[in-house]
Write a protein that holds these residues in place. Structure first.
Motif, short mmCIF file in Angstrom:
data_model
loop_
_atom_site.label_atom_id
_atom_site.label_comp_id
_atom_site.label_asym_id
_atom_site.label_seq_id
_atom_site.Cartn_x
_atom_site.Cartn_y
_atom_site.Cartn_z
N HIS A 1 0.84 -1.21 0.00
CA HIS A 1 0.00 0.00 0.00
C HIS A 1 0.87 1.25 0.00
N SER A 2 0.35 2.33 -0.59
CA SER A 2 1.14 3.57 -0.69
C SER A 2 1.04 4.45 0.56
N TRP A 3 0.08 4.20 1.45
CA TRP A 3 -0.07 4.90 2.72
C TRP A 3 -0.02 6.43 2.59
N PRO A 4 -1.00 7.01 1.90
CA PRO A 4 -1.02 8.49 1.79
C PRO A 4 -1.16 9.18 3.14
N GLY A 5 -1.78 8.49 4.12
CA GLY A 5 -1.90 9.07 5.46
C GLY A 5 -0.77 8.70 6.38
N ASN A 6 0.21 7.95 5.86
CA ASN A 6 1.41 7.58 6.59
C ASN A 6 1.10 6.82 7.88
N ILE A 7 1.89 7.04 8.93
CA ILE A 7 1.75 6.26 10.16
C ILE A 7 0.38 6.50 10.81
N ARG A 8 -0.16 7.70 10.65
CA ARG A 8 -1.48 7.98 11.21
C ARG A 8 -2.53 7.08 10.55
N GLU A 9 -2.42 6.87 9.26
CA GLU A 9 -3.34 5.98 8.56
C GLU A 9 -3.18 4.54 9.04
N LEU A 10 -1.94 4.11 9.25
CA LEU A 10 -1.68 2.76 9.75
C LEU A 10 -2.29 2.56 11.13
N SER A 11 -2.15 3.55 11.99
CA SER A 11 -2.73 3.48 13.33
C SER A 11 -4.25 3.41 13.28
N ASN A 12 -4.86 4.20 12.40
CA ASN A 12 -6.31 4.19 12.26
C ASN A 12 -6.80 2.83 11.76
N LEU A 13 -6.06 2.24 10.81
CA LEU A 13 -6.43 0.92 10.31
C LEU A 13 -6.39 -0.12 11.43
N LEU A 14 -5.34 -0.09 12.24
CA LEU A 14 -5.23 -1.05 13.34
C LEU A 14 -6.37 -0.90 14.33
N GLU A 15 -6.74 0.34 14.62
CA GLU A 15 -7.84 0.57 15.57
C GLU A 15 -9.15 0.02 15.01
N ARG A 16 -9.35 0.21 13.71
CA ARG A 16 -10.56 -0.31 13.07
C ARG A 16 -10.59 -1.85 13.14
N LEU A 17 -9.45 -2.47 12.85
CA LEU A 17 -9.37 -3.93 12.88
C LEU A 17 -9.55 -4.47 14.30
N LEU A 18 -9.03 -3.74 15.29
CA LEU A 18 -9.21 -4.16 16.68
C LEU A 18 -10.69 -4.14 17.08
N ILE A 19 -11.43 -3.20 16.53
CA ILE A 19 -12.86 -3.12 16.84
C ILE A 19 -13.64 -4.24 16.13
N LEU A 20 -13.30 -4.48 14.85
CA LEU A 20 -14.05 -5.44 14.05
C LEU A 20 -13.62 -6.88 14.27
N HIS A 21 -12.32 -7.11 14.53
CA HIS A 21 -11.79 -8.47 14.58
C HIS A 21 -10.91 -8.67 15.82
N SER A 22 -11.37 -8.27 16.96
CA SER A 22 -10.55 -8.35 18.17
C SER A 22 -10.16 -9.79 18.47
#
Length: 481
Positions: free
Chosen positions: A337-358
């Protein structure tokens, strides 16, 4: 880039070996399981990065004494007569930050030009990564930290510029002083002067008492001016004066105050272009740009994504009281992935996955569609952002030339429908894209023919219902077509 030496795993139980192999593979370190009787032979052939020793029989002292140039890490048990090459103890369950710090100490143990000091320990834990770009930043931070030179941290939004600023502060001789951040773009222009320099009682309407500004609050420490490119021109002039004279006055005051403050500024803007456009002062730029450090975008340091994932997870796990694990395919897909939002985008993705697939293992299909660059077999796929409404029109245009007006699942005879794909164009075609379009059209027609009943459409296509659902998600299709 030259690969680092392997890590030898010695005298392990089967369970310890499995745990360490999994963790070391995850962080990208090579390893070799070695029998204690063969350790001498292996060391003579190739000096390892480290030897991780389970010390079940409390004989680490004797073994370490035989290999004074090899750094040892004990996995369990007490160690008597600790030698200088015993770097430390690794506890189970393994904590990422502890492991990386110990491995860094092992590396520096073999390089006498580096000392294991506070700077090394803090930088390896705060500026996470093992790529050349992040190693260079750690080196630059360590070099500039002990000086009082102004630093300008450059980089896209979300790359972690404040992390670099805090690292400079923490490893400098000002670390016992305060670290005071100011976001120059978040404070209204009319309030920014008072925010930075403070004000006296009655200086303006609403100033019912005297108030210290950020310069005074940062006395003896570091003032971090984030988004300096958003600072209004009038304030740029006043900041320049403070940088030149190291004195300032509160708003409404006449007493000069000393500014014993280290200035670190940061911006995602191209200040040279702003100078040409007349929106940023050239003299201020050169005052701030004494020691520039550029934080690379995440797409330029993709080899660090597994380490960053683990570090961010260790922080988010506490808040969400859950954890995640990623398959190798999922990690490889995220690294594409090109990560246009950089580390902030990566952190947001992890938080979303933690909520959906804990507390689950994340594979390709658990990732949002935009992060899927591999198929279920781990092969690269054409990455297309699907908008169902727009794609429906584009798809019909594309399929009109590919399939003609003949439905794939028609009742026509084989003789009438055998040429529905048409002839190969003289200029050739992208077969992979055509096959994707072909599959999409078959799925669409199967669902239409079964009135939107997915299970019946799956039977018609001779596939499992769950497989069809995943393909529908992948292509942005729904029951209504």
């Amino acid at each position: 880039m030259q690969q680092r030496p392997p890590i030898y795993l010695v005298d392990m139980t089967a369970q310890q070996t499995e745990i360490l192999q999994t963790v070391l593979h995850f962080v990208g370190e090579s390893y070799l399981t070695v029998n204690i009787d063969d350790l001498s032979t292996h060391v003579n052939q190739s000096l390892p990065l480290a030897v991780i020793f389970s010390n079940q029989d409390n004989n680490l002292s004797a073994i370490a004494n035989d290999f004074p140039k090899v750094p040892f890490i004990s996995l369990s048990g007490e160690v008597d007569n600790i030698h200088s090459n015993h770097i430390g103890m690794l506890n189970l369950p393994i904590v990422y930050s502890e492991l990386t710090q110990l491995l860094h100490y092992c590396q520096t143990f073999q390089n006498p030009q580096h000392q294991l000091n506070k700077a090394n320990k803090y930088l390896i834990s705060s500026l996470v990564g093992k790529g050349l770009r992040i190693q260079e930043i750690r080196y630059l931070v360590e070099q500039v930290a002990e000086s009082n030179a102004n630093v300008l941290v450059l980089g896209e939004s979300g790359t972690g510029k404040e992390v670099v600023a805090r690292a400079i502060h923490e490893v400098s001789n000002r670390s016992k002083g305060p670290f005071v951040p100011v976001n120059c773009g978040a404070i209204p222009a009319e309030l920014l002067e008072s925010e930075l320099f403070g004000h006296e009682k009655g200086a303006f309407t609403g100033a019912f008492s005297a108030r210290k500004g950020r310069f005074e609050l940062a006395e003896g420490g570091t003032l971090f001016l984030d988004e300096i490119g958003d600072m209004p021109m009038p304030m740029q002039v006043k900041l320049l004066r403070v940088l030149q004279e190291r004195t300032f006055e509160r708003v409404g005051g006449t007493k000069s105050l000393q500014a014993d403050v280290r200035i670190i500024a940061a911006t995602h803007r191209h200040l040279e272009d702003m100078i040409i456009a007349g929106t940023f002062r050239e003299d201020l730029f050169y005052r701030l740009n004494v020691f520039p450090i550029e934080k690379p975008a995440l797409r330029d340091r993709q080899e660090d994504i597994p380490l960053l994932l683990q570090e961010l997870l260790s922080r988010l796990e506490v808040e969400h009281k859950a954890t995640l694990r990623f398959t190798q395919r999922a990690l490889e897909s995220l690294m594409q992935h090109s990560w246009p939002g950089n580390i902030r985008e990566l952190s947001n993705l992890l938080e979303r996955l933690l909520i959906l697939h804990s507390n689950k293992i994340i594979d390709i299909n658990e990732l949002p569609v935009k992060y899927r660059y591999l198929d279920e077999q781990g092969e690269m796929v054409e990455h297309i952002q699907y908008n169902p409404e727009e794609e429906a029109l584009l798809e019909r245009d594309a399929l009109s030339g590919m399939f003609g007006d003949t439905p794939i699942l028609s009742d026509e005879s084989d003789e009438e429908s055998q040429g529905f794909l048409g002839n190969l164009p003289a200029e050739g075609m992208n077969l992979k894209n055509k096959l994707v379009e072909f599959e999409m059209e078959m799925i669409r027609q199967a669902i239409d023919s079964q009135d939107g009943v997915v299970s019946h459409a799956a039977e018609l296509l001779s596939m499992r219902r769950t497989t069809l659902v995943e393909k529908m998600k992948k292509y942005g299709l729904n029951k209504e077509g």
